[in-house]
Motif scaffolding. Structure first.
Motif, short mmCIF file in Angstrom:
data_model
loop_
_atom_site.label_atom_id
_atom_site.label_comp_id
_atom_site.label_asym_id
_atom_site.label_seq_id
_atom_site.Cartn_x
_atom_site.Cartn_y
_atom_site.Cartn_z
N ALA A 59 0.83 -1.21 0.00
CA ALA A 59 0.00 0.00 0.00
C ALA A 59 0.87 1.26 0.00
O ALA A 59 0.60 2.21 -0.76
CB ALA A 59 -0.94 -0.01 1.20
N LEU A 60 1.92 1.27 0.82
CA LEU A 60 2.79 2.45 0.85
C LEU A 60 3.55 2.61 -0.46
O LEU A 60 3.81 3.74 -0.89
CB LEU A 60 3.77 2.33 2.02
N GLY A 61 3.89 1.51 -1.11
CA GLY A 61 4.56 1.61 -2.40
C GLY A 61 3.69 2.25 -3.45
O GLY A 61 4.20 2.86 -4.41
N ASP A 62 2.37 2.12 -3.31
CA ASP A 62 1.45 2.78 -4.24
C ASP A 62 1.23 4.24 -3.85
O ASP A 62 1.11 5.11 -4.72
CB ASP A 62 0.11 2.04 -4.24
N ALA A 63 1.21 4.51 -2.55
CA ALA A 63 0.89 5.85 -2.08
C ALA A 63 2.06 6.82 -2.18
O ALA A 63 1.86 8.03 -2.36
CB ALA A 63 0.40 5.78 -0.63
N LEU A 64 3.29 6.31 -2.07
CA LEU A 64 4.47 7.18 -2.05
C LEU A 64 5.09 7.28 -3.44
O LEU A 64 4.92 6.38 -4.27
CB LEU A 64 5.50 6.63 -1.05
N PRO A 65 5.86 8.33 -3.71
CA PRO A 65 6.43 8.52 -5.04
C PRO A 65 7.63 7.62 -5.34
O PRO A 65 8.03 7.50 -6.50
CB PRO A 65 6.85 10.00 -5.05
N HIS A 66 8.22 7.00 -4.32
CA HIS A 66 9.34 6.09 -4.53
C HIS A 66 8.86 4.65 -4.43
O HIS A 66 7.95 4.34 -3.67
CB HIS A 66 10.45 6.36 -3.53
N PRO A 67 9.50 3.70 -5.15
CA PRO A 67 8.92 2.36 -5.29
C PRO A 67 9.29 1.35 -4.22
O PRO A 67 8.53 0.40 -3.98
CB PRO A 67 9.46 1.90 -6.65
N ASP A 68 10.46 1.51 -3.56
CA ASP A 68 11.01 0.41 -2.77
C ASP A 68 11.11 0.75 -1.29
O ASP A 68 11.59 1.83 -0.92
CB ASP A 68 12.41 0.05 -3.27
N PRO A 69 10.74 -0.20 -0.41
CA PRO A 69 10.94 0.02 1.02
C PRO A 69 12.42 -0.01 1.38
O PRO A 69 13.13 -0.95 1.00
CB PRO A 69 10.19 -1.15 1.67
N PHE A 70 12.89 1.00 2.09
CA PHE A 70 14.26 1.02 2.60
C PHE A 70 14.27 0.64 4.07
O PHE A 70 15.09 -0.14 4.52
CB PHE A 70 14.89 2.41 2.42
N THR A 71 13.37 1.25 4.85
CA THR A 71 13.23 0.91 6.26
C THR A 71 11.76 0.96 6.63
O THR A 71 11.04 1.87 6.22
CB THR A 71 14.05 1.85 7.16
N VAL A 72 11.33 -0.06 7.36
CA VAL A 72 9.93 -0.19 7.77
C VAL A 72 9.91 -0.54 9.25
O VAL A 72 10.48 -1.56 9.65
CB VAL A 72 9.20 -1.28 6.97
N SER A 73 9.28 0.30 10.06
CA SER A 73 9.16 0.05 11.49
C SER A 73 7.70 -0.13 11.85
O SER A 73 6.88 0.75 11.56
CB SER A 73 9.75 1.21 12.30
N ALA A 74 7.38 -1.26 12.47
CA ALA A 74 5.99 -1.61 12.73
C ALA A 74 5.78 -1.90 14.21
O ALA A 74 6.60 -2.56 14.85
CB ALA A 74 5.58 -2.83 11.91
N HIS A 75 4.67 -1.42 14.72
CA HIS A 75 4.20 -1.79 16.06
C HIS A 75 2.93 -2.61 15.88
O HIS A 75 1.97 -2.17 15.24
CB HIS A 75 3.94 -0.56 16.92
N TYR A 76 2.94 -3.80 16.47
CA TYR A 76 1.80 -4.72 16.38
C TYR A 76 0.91 -4.49 17.60
O TYR A 76 1.31 -4.78 18.73
CB TYR A 76 2.30 -6.16 16.30
N LEU A 77 -0.26 -3.95 17.36
CA LEU A 77 -1.11 -3.46 18.45
C LEU A 77 -2.12 -4.49 18.92
O LEU A 77 -2.35 -4.65 20.12
CB LEU A 77 -1.83 -2.18 18.00
#
Length: 286
Positions: A59-77
């Motif tokens: 989803a973020l790859g579609d929403a943002l102007p750049h294609p590739d994830p470099f760093t992803v930080s997630a909190h599992y709630l």
């Protein structure tokens, strides 16, 4: 027969595989995406955390102007379940080489209330634009050849419905990290394996987000049993992986207060470190 197994004879391609279909998102409105979390990526009805990272990453790859994830930080709630979900994204900043966004995945509970399951902050760029200069002391993990390693299919019959994700992965674990499966955990907190998707799809940046969280927990080799839920996970994608199987190494050095860290490295067939991660997970003691 699972879809992944029946398709194994026909090698899937990036963009046309079970992983791609099951991480697909549909744009409902700017920044808002509908998705359907597949039961095929669960462990005892809980959706795998790496698979969730890939869904939000798409989803973020579609929403943002750049294609590739470099760093992803997630909190599992809260625990994600198979079924409909919505991903809401927000662009935080855009620049020439990096853009940053955040995303939340939400589902309805039994009373129909919307509940946030996972929240992500990520920076995206273009992996193909990175320089080739590499200066590292890191070395690929020493794993025996794949034919000397063991997967779920080599052990006792699995618990019915216990781990559908195992049918979608091609995991071959280093025998030196399999003591837990024989009732003789080493106590070293290490897990190493050859990793791939069961339908033969090659790795890409999104599937690297799955790979960092797809092996059995290192807690098993520490002599602990049961579910080890992730509290927080940060993944770094370092370069686009070469075709072929991946090698994944995960270590834990410190279990204290009912929490442990897991540090993962993912290496491709060209002996390049393509992804790293650290997560904090909760364990049940006693």
């Amino acid at each position: 027969m699972p879809e992944a197994a029946s398709a194994a004879a026909v090698r899937a391609t990036i963009g046309d595989s079970e992983f791609d279909r099951d991480t697909a998102v549909t744009r409902r409105a700017p920044g808002v995406y509908d998705t359907d979390l597949s039961a095929g990526w669960t462990i005892f009805d809980a959706v795998n955390g790496g698979y969730l990272l890939a869904v939000l990453g798409r989803a973020l790859g579609d929403a943002l102007p750049h294609p590739d994830p470099f760093t992803v930080s997630a909190h599992y709630l809260t625990t994600s379940r198979p079924g409909p979900a919505v991903v809401r994204t927000e662009t935080v900043r855009t620049g020439r080489t990096l853009s940053t966004g955040q995303a939340s995945l939400l589902q309805r509970d039994d009373e129909g209330n919307e509940v946030e399951r996972i929240r992500v902050l990520a920076s995206y760029g273009d992996l193909d634009a990175l320089p080739d200069d590499v200066r590292t002391s890191a070395k690929p993990p020493a794993i025996p050849p794949v034919e000397q390693c063991f997967g779920p299919e080599d052990g006792p019959a699995p618990v019915d419905g216990g781990s559908p994700i195992a049918d979608r992965l091609k995991l071959k674990l280093d025998p030196a990290t399999l003591g837990w499966a024989l009732g003789q955990p080493s106590g070293r907190g290490e897990m190493r394996a050859w990793f791939g998707l069961a339908d033969g799809r090659d790795a890409d940046p999104l599937s690297l987000l799955l790979a960092v969280d797809a092996l059995p927990p290192t807690a098993f080799e520490l002599g602990l049993k049961g579910w080890v839920p992730t509290v927080e996970l940060t993944a770094h994608v370092r370069c686009r992986p070469a075709p072929g199987p991946l090698r994944v190494s995960i270590t834990t050095r410190n279990l204290a207060g009912g929490f442990l860290e897991e540090d993962a490295e993912v290496w491709d067939s060209a002996d390049r470190l393509v992804a790293q991660s650290r997560q904090l997970a909760r364990v049940r003691l006693g």
